[in-house]
Design a protein around this motif. Sequence first.
Motif, mmCIF file in Angstrom:
data_model
loop_
_atom_site.group_PDB
_atom_site.id
_atom_site.type_symbol
_atom_site.label_atom_id
_atom_site.label_comp_id
_atom_site.label_asym_id
_atom_site.label_seq_id
_atom_site.Cartn_x
_atom_site.Cartn_y
_atom_site.Cartn_z
ATOM 1 N N VAL A 309 0.852 -1.184 0.000
ATOM 2 C CA VAL A 309 0.000 0.000 0.000
ATOM 3 C C VAL A 309 0.890 1.237 0.000
ATOM 4 N N THR A 310 0.735 2.058 -1.034
ATOM 5 C CA THR A 310 1.484 3.301 -1.172
ATOM 6 C C THR A 310 0.502 4.430 -1.439
ATOM 7 N N ASP A 311 0.580 5.490 -0.635
ATOM 8 C CA ASP A 311 -0.362 6.612 -0.760
ATOM 9 C C ASP A 311 -1.798 6.121 -0.720
ATOM 10 N N SER A 312 -2.031 5.134 0.144
ATOM 11 C CA SER A 312 -3.362 4.553 0.394
ATOM 12 C C SER A 312 -3.899 3.722 -0.765
ATOM 13 N N VAL A 313 -3.098 3.456 -1.787
ATOM 14 C CA VAL A 313 -3.506 2.618 -2.913
ATOM 15 C C VAL A 313 -2.843 1.257 -2.775
ATOM 16 N N ALA A 314 -3.655 0.196 -2.770
ATOM 17 C CA ALA A 314 -3.160 -1.169 -2.590
ATOM 18 C C ALA A 314 -2.921 -1.823 -3.951
ATOM 19 N N ARG A 315 -1.732 -2.382 -4.124
ATOM 20 C CA ARG A 315 -1.402 -3.101 -5.354
ATOM 21 C C ARG A 315 -0.656 -4.382 -5.022
ATOM 22 N N LEU A 316 -0.844 -5.392 -5.879
ATOM 23 C CA LEU A 316 -0.100 -6.630 -5.721
ATOM 24 C C LEU A 316 1.388 -6.385 -5.884
ATOM 25 N N VAL A 317 2.181 -7.179 -5.165
ATOM 26 C CA VAL A 317 3.626 -7.181 -5.349
ATOM 27 C C VAL A 317 3.964 -8.348 -6.262
ATOM 28 N N THR A 318 4.559 -8.073 -7.419
ATOM 29 C CA THR A 318 4.870 -9.105 -8.400
ATOM 30 C C THR A 318 6.159 -9.833 -8.036
ATOM 31 N N SER A 319 6.450 -10.885 -8.776
ATOM 32 C CA SER A 319 7.625 -11.719 -8.494
ATOM 33 C C SER A 319 8.936 -10.949 -8.602
ATOM 34 N N ASP A 320 8.953 -9.885 -9.397
ATOM 35 C CA ASP A 320 10.183 -9.091 -9.517
ATOM 36 C C ASP A 320 10.195 -7.900 -8.554
ATOM 37 N N GLY A 321 9.204 -7.868 -7.638
ATOM 38 C CA GLY A 321 9.186 -6.834 -6.618
ATOM 39 C C GLY A 321 8.489 -5.552 -7.004
ATOM 40 N N THR A 322 7.987 -5.469 -8.224
ATOM 41 C CA THR A 322 7.286 -4.266 -8.657
ATOM 42 C C THR A 322 5.809 -4.366 -8.301
ATOM 43 N N GLN A 323 5.104 -3.245 -8.395
ATOM 44 C CA GLN A 323 3.686 -3.236 -8.087
ATOM 45 C C GLN A 323 2.870 -3.683 -9.289
ATOM 46 N N GLY A 324 1.881 -4.519 -9.020
ATOM 47 C CA GLY A 324 1.028 -5.037 -10.074
ATOM 48 C C GLY A 324 -0.376 -4.482 -10.001
ATOM 49 N N ALA A 325 -1.367 -5.361 -10.158
ATOM 50 C CA ALA A 325 -2.770 -4.964 -10.232
ATOM 51 C C ALA A 325 -3.243 -4.339 -8.923
ATOM 52 N N ILE A 326 -4.236 -3.452 -9.047
ATOM 53 C CA ILE A 326 -4.898 -2.919 -7.857
ATOM 54 C C ILE A 326 -5.477 -4.086 -7.060
ATOM 55 N N ALA A 327 -5.273 -4.048 -5.742
ATOM 56 C CA ALA A 327 -5.666 -5.172 -4.876
ATOM 57 C C ALA A 327 -6.648 -4.687 -3.820
ATOM 58 N N GLY A 328 -7.901 -4.547 -4.199
ATOM 59 C CA GLY A 328 -8.878 -4.003 -3.280
ATOM 60 C C GLY A 328 -8.615 -2.531 -3.060
ATOM 61 N N SER A 329 -9.090 -2.009 -1.927
ATOM 62 C CA SER A 329 -8.924 -0.583 -1.645
ATOM 63 C C SER A 329 -8.729 -0.366 -0.158
ATOM 64 N N THR A 330 -8.447 0.870 0.210
ATOM 65 C CA THR A 330 -8.438 1.282 1.619
ATOM 66 C C THR A 330 -9.566 2.288 1.870
ATOM 67 N N LEU A 331 -10.576 2.219 1.045
ATOM 68 C CA LEU A 331 -11.698 3.150 1.088
ATOM 69 C C LEU A 331 -12.632 2.834 2.255
ATOM 70 N N THR A 332 -13.242 3.865 2.816
ATOM 71 C CA THR A 332 -14.337 3.711 3.766
ATOM 72 C C THR A 332 -15.588 4.350 3.171
ATOM 73 N N MET A 333 -16.749 3.951 3.681
ATOM 74 C CA MET A 333 -17.996 4.396 3.062
ATOM 75 C C MET A 333 -18.208 5.901 3.193
ATOM 76 N N ASP A 334 -17.784 6.490 4.309
ATOM 77 C CA ASP A 334 -17.977 7.938 4.440
ATOM 78 C C ASP A 334 -17.162 8.693 3.396
ATOM 79 N N ASP A 335 -15.958 8.215 3.097
ATOM 80 C CA ASP A 335 -15.147 8.869 2.075
ATOM 81 C C ASP A 335 -15.753 8.665 0.695
ATOM 82 N N ALA A 336 -16.303 7.472 0.447
ATOM 83 C CA ALA A 336 -16.962 7.220 -0.835
ATOM 84 C C ALA A 336 -18.129 8.177 -1.049
ATOM 85 N N VAL A 337 -18.887 8.433 0.006
ATOM 86 C CA VAL A 337 -20.035 9.338 -0.089
ATOM 87 C C VAL A 337 -19.575 10.775 -0.297
ATOM 88 N N LYS A 338 -18.585 11.205 0.470
ATOM 89 C CA LYS A 338 -18.079 12.574 0.304
ATOM 90 C C LYS A 338 -17.550 12.797 -1.111
#
Length: 397
Positions: A309-338
Motif C-alpha cells: 500500500v502506497t499513498d493509500s492505494v493497494a497493489r499486488l507485489v509481483t515476483s520481480d518486486g514491482t507493483q502489479g494490479a490494484i488489490a482491493g482498496s483502503t476506502l471507507t464508506m464515508d469517504d466514498a459518499v463525500k
Amino acid sequence: MTQTEQIPAEAVIHNACILDGDRATFTEESADTWIVIAEGTVVARGRGDGWKDRAASAQGEVIDAAGGFVAPAFVDIHCHGAGGASAEDGADAIDAILDVHRAHGTGKLALSYVSNTIEGLCRSLRAGAGLVRDRAMLMGLHAEGPFLSPDFKGAHAPEVLTSPTPEAVEAILEAADGTLAQITIAPELPGALDAIARFSAAGVRVAVGHTAADYELTAQAFDAGASILTHAFNAMPGIHHRAPGPVLAAAEAEHVTVELINDGVHVVAPVAQMLHDLVPGRLALITDAMAATGLHDGNYHLGSLPVEVTDSVARLVTSDGTQGAIAGSTLTMDDAVKRAVAEVGLSPFDAVQAASLVPLRAVGGAADDSSLLAVGMPADLLLLDEGMNIRGSRLGG
C-alpha cells in the motif's frame, strides 16, 4: 457533537435535511425537517416547527443539526477487511474489521472472501456463517470467486480459479447455510449460466464480475438470474463503440445493481458520473476494502497474495518486486459518499441512497419503496454536516 459521539436512544434532531424517503418531497436547500427517536426506534418525523412540541415533552437530548443532514447508516455489500484483518482470518479478526468500518458510518456489511479452493472457501463460509449469526452488523457473506476468469483475475490467485460444477455449487450453498448474500461469477466459464440459475433459485444474489464476457453473454447472465455487476469497469472489458461490454448490459437490465468503488483510483470522477447517469437509482457504493483500511501504508496480504500500500492505494507485489494490479482498496464508506458529492457531482440524497438503500436492496434487505428511517424503523442513522462529514452516529438500533 464529534464523529465518535453516539446519538442517544432518546433524541429530537431538528434543523436538518433527512436524506431518506420520497425523493419527490426532498429539497436540499431547506433544512427544516426533524426526526424523533425513542428506545432506539424512529417514532416521528416531520417538517417545520413541530419538533418544538416534541422537544418540550421528550426526555432525551435535543440536537440541532445546524443545517446538516440526517442519513441512514451506510451499507457495504463488498468488504474484505480492515484494521489489519481479513475476512479469511475468522472470528479473531472480525471485530477489528467491524470496528473500523463502524467508525466510518457503516451499519451493515457483507463479509467478502477472495478466491480460494472450493474446500478452503467452504471452510471460510462455515466459520463466517457463525459470525453472521453472532454479529448483528454482518448482513451476510460474499464469495468473490473462485468462479472467475483467469484473464481478468485482478488480485485473485490464479491457481485456485475454476469453473462452477454442480457439486461445487451445492458444497458452497451447504457450507454457507443460508448466509451467502452474494457470489461473483464470470458467466463465460463452463457451467456458469446453470450455476447462476441455481444460486439465484437458492436466494443468493449473483454478481457478474472478473469476466471476459461480452455484452451479449452478460445479458444472458442477467436473464439467468444475475442481478449485480461487481465493481463496474474493473476486471472486465470496458465500453467500446463496437463492443459495449458488461457495463452497458447492466445498464439495460433494469433489475441489476451496479457496484462502484468510488475512491478516484478504480474509477475516475467523470466516468463515475457517467455511470450514475446510466443507472439512476441502481448505483451501489462499495469499499472493496482490504486489511490496510484504517491503517498506514505498508505491506499486507489479500488472501494468499502479497500487497503493498502506497499513498493509500493497494497493489499486488509481483515476483520481480514491482507493483502489479490494484488489490482491493483502503476506502471507507464515508469517504466514498463525500467523493460522490464533491467530485462526482451526485446530490447528497443520491449519494446517501447509493450508500444505504440501493446496496441493501441489492442483497434482498429492502424493498424498492423502502424508507430506512420511516416511523417504526430502527434508528440506525448518521448526523452529517454540510460537507458530508460524520458529526455523530447511532448504529445498531
